[in-house]
Design a protein around this motif. Structure first.
Motif, PDB file in Angstrom:
ATOM      1  N   THR A 250       1.493   8.438   5.529  1.00 15.81           N
ATOM      2  CA  THR A 250       1.640   8.622   4.086  1.00 15.81           C
ATOM      3  C   THR A 250       2.416   7.453   3.490  1.00 15.81           C
ATOM      4  O   THR A 250       3.333   6.931   4.124  1.00 15.81           O
ATOM      5  N   VAL A 251       2.045   7.063   2.262  1.00 15.93           N
ATOM      6  CA  VAL A 251       2.747   5.967   1.597  1.00 15.93           C
ATOM      7  C   VAL A 251       3.422   6.465   0.323  1.00 15.93           C
ATOM      8  O   VAL A 251       3.050   7.501  -0.222  1.00 15.93           O
ATOM      9  N   ARG A 252       4.418   5.745  -0.129  1.00 20.15           N
ATOM     10  CA  ARG A 252       5.112   6.105  -1.363  1.00 20.15           C
ATOM     11  C   ARG A 252       4.138   6.107  -2.540  1.00 20.15           C
ATOM     12  O   ARG A 252       3.133   5.377  -2.540  1.00 20.15           O
ATOM     13  N   GLY A 253       4.445   6.902  -3.548  1.00 19.58           N
ATOM     14  CA  GLY A 253       3.511   7.177  -4.622  1.00 19.58           C
ATOM     15  C   GLY A 253       3.084   5.997  -5.458  1.00 19.58           C
ATOM     16  O   GLY A 253       2.014   6.029  -6.064  1.00 19.58           O
ATOM     17  N   ASP A 254       3.908   4.932  -5.512  1.00 15.58           N
ATOM     18  CA  ASP A 254       3.550   3.798  -6.363  1.00 15.58           C
ATOM     19  C   ASP A 254       2.915   2.647  -5.588  1.00 15.58           C
ATOM     20  O   ASP A 254       2.758   1.552  -6.114  1.00 15.58           O
ATOM     21  N   MET A 255       2.528   2.905  -4.332  1.00 18.87           N
ATOM     22  CA  MET A 255       1.871   1.874  -3.530  1.00 18.87           C
ATOM     23  C   MET A 255       0.528   1.496  -4.160  1.00 18.87           C
ATOM     24  O   MET A 255      -0.267   2.367  -4.508  1.00 18.87           O
ATOM     25  N   SER A 256       0.266   0.217  -4.306  1.00 17.78           N
ATOM     26  CA  SER A 256      -0.976  -0.229  -4.944  1.00 17.78           C
ATOM     27  C   SER A 256      -2.188   0.141  -4.087  1.00 17.78           C
ATOM     28  O   SER A 256      -2.092   0.181  -2.848  1.00 17.78           O
ATOM     29  N   PRO A 257      -3.340   0.413  -4.715  1.00 19.82           N
ATOM     30  CA  PRO A 257      -4.564   0.721  -3.956  1.00 19.82           C
ATOM     31  C   PRO A 257      -4.911  -0.375  -2.951  1.00 19.82           C
ATOM     32  O   PRO A 257      -5.378  -0.083  -1.852  1.00 19.82           O
ATOM     33  N   LYS A 258      -4.672  -1.637  -3.331  1.00 15.55           N
ATOM     34  CA  LYS A 258      -4.958  -2.760  -2.433  1.00 15.55           C
ATOM     35  C   LYS A 258      -4.142  -2.639  -1.149  1.00 15.55           C
ATOM     36  O   LYS A 258      -4.661  -2.816  -0.036  1.00 15.55           O
ATOM     37  N   TRP A 259      -2.859  -2.312  -1.297  1.00 11.30           N
ATOM     38  CA  TRP A 259      -2.004  -2.193  -0.126  1.00 11.30           C
ATOM     39  C   TRP A 259      -2.283  -0.926   0.669  1.00 11.30           C
ATOM     40  O   TRP A 259      -2.128  -0.899   1.892  1.00 11.30           O
ATOM     41  N   GLN A 260      -2.697   0.118  -0.018  1.00 13.12           N
ATOM     42  CA  GLN A 260      -3.099   1.326   0.709  1.00 13.12           C
ATOM     43  C   GLN A 260      -4.247   1.004   1.663  1.00 13.12           C
ATOM     44  O   GLN A 260      -4.251   1.424   2.827  1.00 13.12           O
ATOM     45  N   LYS A 261      -5.230   0.239   1.184  1.00 14.91           N
ATOM     46  CA  LYS A 261      -6.373  -0.130   2.013  1.00 14.91           C
ATOM     47  C   LYS A 261      -5.958  -1.071   3.145  1.00 14.91           C
ATOM     48  O   LYS A 261      -6.446  -0.966   4.272  1.00 14.91           O
ATOM     49  N   LYS A 262      -5.044  -2.006   2.838  1.00 13.97           N
ATOM     50  CA  LYS A 262      -4.565  -2.921   3.876  1.00 13.97           C
ATOM     51  C   LYS A 262      -3.881  -2.145   5.003  1.00 13.97           C
ATOM     52  O   LYS A 262      -4.071  -2.448   6.186  1.00 13.97           O
ATOM     53  N   LEU A 263      -3.095  -1.148   4.627  1.00 12.72           N
ATOM     54  CA  LEU A 263      -2.385  -0.354   5.626  1.00 12.72           C
ATOM     55  C   LEU A 263      -3.342   0.525   6.412  1.00 12.72           C
ATOM     56  O   LEU A 263      -3.173   0.705   7.630  1.00 12.72           O
ATOM     57  N   GLN A 264      -4.337   1.088   5.740  1.00 13.60           N
ATOM     58  CA  GLN A 264      -5.345   1.879   6.452  1.00 13.60           C
ATOM     59  C   GLN A 264      -5.995   1.040   7.548  1.00 13.60           C
ATOM     60  O   GLN A 264      -6.102   1.479   8.709  1.00 13.60           O
ATOM     61  N   LYS A 265      -6.422  -0.156   7.177  1.00 12.48           N
ATOM     62  CA  LYS A 265      -7.086  -1.032   8.141  1.00 12.48           C
ATOM     63  C   LYS A 265      -6.133  -1.449   9.253  1.00 12.48           C
ATOM     64  O   LYS A 265      -6.501  -1.448  10.444  1.00 12.48           O
ATOM     65  N   ALA A 266      -4.897  -1.776   8.896  1.00 10.85           N
ATOM     66  CA  ALA A 266      -3.931  -2.241   9.895  1.00 10.85           C
ATOM     67  C   ALA A 266      -3.665  -1.183  10.956  1.00 10.85           C
ATOM     68  O   ALA A 266      -3.702  -1.466  12.160  1.00 10.85           O
ATOM     69  N   PHE A 267      -3.388   0.048  10.516  1.00 13.36           N
ATOM     70  CA  PHE A 267      -3.077   1.099  11.487  1.00 13.36           C
ATOM     71  C   PHE A 267      -4.293   1.463  12.340  1.00 13.36           C
ATOM     72  O   PHE A 267      -4.160   1.703  13.546  1.00 13.36           O
ATOM     73  N   LYS A 268      -5.476   1.473  11.727  1.00 13.00           N
ATOM     74  CA  LYS A 268      -6.685   1.790  12.499  1.00 13.00           C
ATOM     75  C   LYS A 268      -6.962   0.692  13.523  1.00 13.00           C
ATOM     76  O   LYS A 268      -7.302   0.986  14.681  1.00 13.00           O
ATOM     77  N   ASP A 269      -6.794  -0.564  13.111  1.00 11.96           N
ATOM     78  CA  ASP A 269      -7.042  -1.678  14.037  1.00 11.96           C
ATOM     79  C   ASP A 269      -6.014  -1.713  15.164  1.00 11.96           C
ATOM     80  O   ASP A 269      -6.360  -1.958  16.323  1.00 11.96           O
TER      81      ASP A 269
END
Length: 312
Positions: A250-269
């Motif tokens: 989970t990410v903090r509420g004001d995390m940008s959509p761009k960074w949400q996607k970057k983190l999704q990819k990073a953790f999955k990879d």
């Protein structure tokens, strides 16, 4: 334990008010882009041991994201929820109930849900490595030969539990008892609860006869197998709950959509690499991650509503 959750919710509301309009505005505008990422885990086992195992994730995330990363382990579930709400933590590995609370209070966003191997039929802690699932179950465990065979036998007993935002360590087992007519908080049932930090400590408390039973996730005995190889011969589950949605990232509420996607990819990879998989598997038996959404946790909200009745 009886009114702990109510007190925490009140404290969270006060904390949110104290943070003021600035937080509300920034949460509404999801544009936060971290220059240094703070990641925090909740303790499912000894916190110091967990932190040592989680530290190598800093290097892997830094390589994926290109910014410094700080990894730590919180003291409990509530602490990490508040830390994310006050912007001290960017990313939290939250169990389902803690996520629901974080979303309600601070608009925290779930980005990923963990995958685990299913438990092999006919066993309690053997994995079926042919099947990955996005759910798990909680159990109530006791010592073999204790004479405790059902939830109703827990009246007058001492139970090791996690804090009240723990899905497997409190919510699901306590609600299951309530559905069978046993309110764990009702004094007439003479049940004493002891809060322990980590599901391994729940197992150990039963093994050492400090408590009669413990609320743990299914297969928690694996956490103590190194020190107690014959743990399965000493511990037996008397109840297994319905399916629980797996842990979140989970990410903090004001995390940008761009960074949400970057983190999704990073953790999955990272979870697909040998080193990264070893870290998340050792910490939480995670085998990988899938994208998630808030509605996946509506079932938790239903259980939470029933859990509120425990104090009435």
């Amino acid at each position: 334990m009886k009114s702990f959750k109510k007190l925490f919710l009140s404290a969270a509301l006060i904390a949110g008010t104290t943070l003021g309009l600035a937080q509300t505005t920034s949460t509404a505008h999801a544009d936060y882009a971290p220059k240094k990422l703070t990641v925090q885990f909740v303790p499912s086992q000894n916190a110091e041991s967990m932190e040592a195992k989680a530290k190598p994730l800093e290097k892997l995330l830094k390589k994926e994201l290109g910014i410094p990363v700080k990894v730590s382990v919180s003291t409990d579930y509530n602490t990490i929820v508040e830390a994310m709400g006050s912007k001290q933590v960017d990313v939290g590995f939250l169990p389902p109930d803690a996520y629901v609370l974080a979303h309600k209070q601070y608009n925290s966003k779930v980005i990923l849900q963990s995958l685990r191997y299913d438990i092999k039929k006919g066993t309690n802690d053997e994995f079926d490595k042919s099947k990955l699932v996005d759910y798990y179950r909680a159990q109530v465990i006791v010592r073999k030969g204790s004479g405790i065979k059902s939830l109703k036998d827990l009246k007058g007993k001492k139970i090791a539990v996690q804090d009240t935002t723990s899905t497997a360590g409190w919510i699901y087992p306590a609600v299951s008892m309530y559905k069978q007519g046993i309110n764990i908080n009702d004094k007439k049932n003479k049940i004493k609860t002891v809060v322990v930090k980590g599901h391994d400590q729940g197992v150990i408390s039963v093994l050492n006869k400090n408590t009669d039973a413990a609320f743990v996730f299914q297969g928690a005995e694996r956490l103590v197998k190194k020190d107690t190889p014959d743990v399965e011969k000493k511990i037996v589950p008397i109840y297994t709950t319905a399916k629980i949605p797996n842990d979140t990232i989970t990410v903090r509420g004001d995390m940008s959509p761009k960074w949400q996607k970057k983190l999704q990819k990073a953790f999955k990879d990272i979870a697909k690499t040998k080193e990264g998989h070893k870290i998340v598997s050792t910490l939480y038996t995670h085998e990988g991650y899938v994208d998630s959404k808030d509605s996946n946790f509506d079932v938790i909200r239903k259980y939470d509503k029933i859990a509120e009745k425990l104090d009435k």
